[in-house]
Scaffold this motif. Structure first.
Motif, PDB file in Angstrom:
ATOM      1  N   LYS A 126       0.827  -1.208   0.000  1.00 45.67           N
ATOM      2  CA  LYS A 126       0.000   0.000   0.000  1.00 45.67           C
ATOM      3  C   LYS A 126       0.862   1.257   0.000  1.00 45.67           C
ATOM      4  O   LYS A 126       0.512   2.252  -0.616  1.00 45.67           O
ATOM      5  N   TRP A 159       0.804   4.121  -2.784  1.00 45.98           N
ATOM      6  CA  TRP A 159       0.674   5.514  -2.369  1.00 45.98           C
ATOM      7  C   TRP A 159       1.813   6.360  -2.950  1.00 45.98           C
ATOM      8  O   TRP A 159       1.606   7.446  -3.472  1.00 45.98           O
ATOM      9  N   ALA A 211      -5.211  12.235  -2.122  1.00 48.18           N
ATOM     10  CA  ALA A 211      -6.346  11.378  -2.472  1.00 48.18           C
ATOM     11  C   ALA A 211      -6.186  10.008  -1.812  1.00 48.18           C
ATOM     12  O   ALA A 211      -7.138   9.467  -1.249  1.00 48.18           O
ATOM     13  N   TYR A 212      -4.976   9.449  -1.846  1.00 49.74           N
ATOM     14  CA  TYR A 212      -4.767   8.159  -1.205  1.00 49.74           C
ATOM     15  C   TYR A 212      -4.754   8.302   0.310  1.00 49.74           C
ATOM     16  O   TYR A 212      -5.259   7.432   1.026  1.00 49.74           O
ATOM     17  N   GLN A 213      -4.194   9.398   0.819  1.00 50.46           N
ATOM     18  CA  GLN A 213      -4.177   9.606   2.263  1.00 50.46           C
ATOM     19  C   GLN A 213      -5.601   9.691   2.820  1.00 50.46           C
ATOM     20  O   GLN A 213      -5.848   9.279   3.945  1.00 50.46           O
ATOM     21  N   GLY A 214      -6.526  10.180   2.019  1.00 47.34           N
ATOM     22  CA  GLY A 214      -7.924  10.238   2.434  1.00 47.34           C
ATOM     23  C   GLY A 214      -8.553   8.868   2.590  1.00 47.34           C
ATOM     24  O   GLY A 214      -9.566   8.724   3.266  1.00 47.34           O
ATOM     25  N   ARG A 215      -7.954   7.849   1.981  1.00 52.73           N
ATOM     26  CA  ARG A 215      -8.478   6.480   2.095  1.00 52.73           C
ATOM     27  C   ARG A 215      -7.902   5.730   3.292  1.00 52.73           C
ATOM     28  O   ARG A 215      -8.377   4.664   3.645  1.00 52.73           O
ATOM     29  N   ILE A 216      -6.868   6.278   3.920  1.00 50.21           N
ATOM     30  CA  ILE A 216      -6.242   5.621   5.080  1.00 50.21           C
ATOM     31  C   ILE A 216      -7.060   5.975   6.326  1.00 50.21           C
ATOM     32  O   ILE A 216      -7.411   7.139   6.522  1.00 50.21           O
ATOM     33  N   PRO A 217      -7.388   4.999   7.171  1.00 51.73           N
ATOM     34  CA  PRO A 217      -8.170   5.283   8.372  1.00 51.73           C
ATOM     35  C   PRO A 217      -7.487   6.332   9.266  1.00 51.73           C
ATOM     36  O   PRO A 217      -6.262   6.337   9.411  1.00 51.73           O
ATOM     37  N   CYS A 218      -8.290   7.198   9.838  1.00 49.71           N
ATOM     38  CA  CYS A 218      -7.779   8.322  10.630  1.00 49.71           C
ATOM     39  C   CYS A 218      -6.968   7.867  11.844  1.00 49.71           C
ATOM     40  O   CYS A 218      -6.027   8.543  12.236  1.00 49.71           O
TER      41      CYS A 218
END
Length: 68
Positions: A37, A41, A55-62
């Protein structure tokens, strides 16, 4: 070479450098995700610059990003 050519070369060089910086930031991130991953990224960051990075960082859980 006139001034316009030099300006274009500088702008393209800065754009390439910016994409490399975002790719490096993605691959060296302390986020706890698998290497595949991180490579994805980083690849998206290299291709699309900040758009791919965020955009990919937005898909990683907070909860994984909170450590950064």
């Amino acid at each position: 070479m006139d001034a316009m050519d030099i300006a274009l070369i500088i702008m393209i060089s800065v754009l390439i450098l910016m994409h490399c910086c975002f790719g490096y930031a993605a691959i060296t991130s302390r986020v706890d995700i698998c290497l595949n991953k991180k490579i994805l990224w980083s690849g998206l960051s290299l291709l699309f610059g900040p758009v791919g990075y965020y955009a990919y960082q937005g898909r990683i859980p907070c909860d994984l990003l909170a450590k950064e």
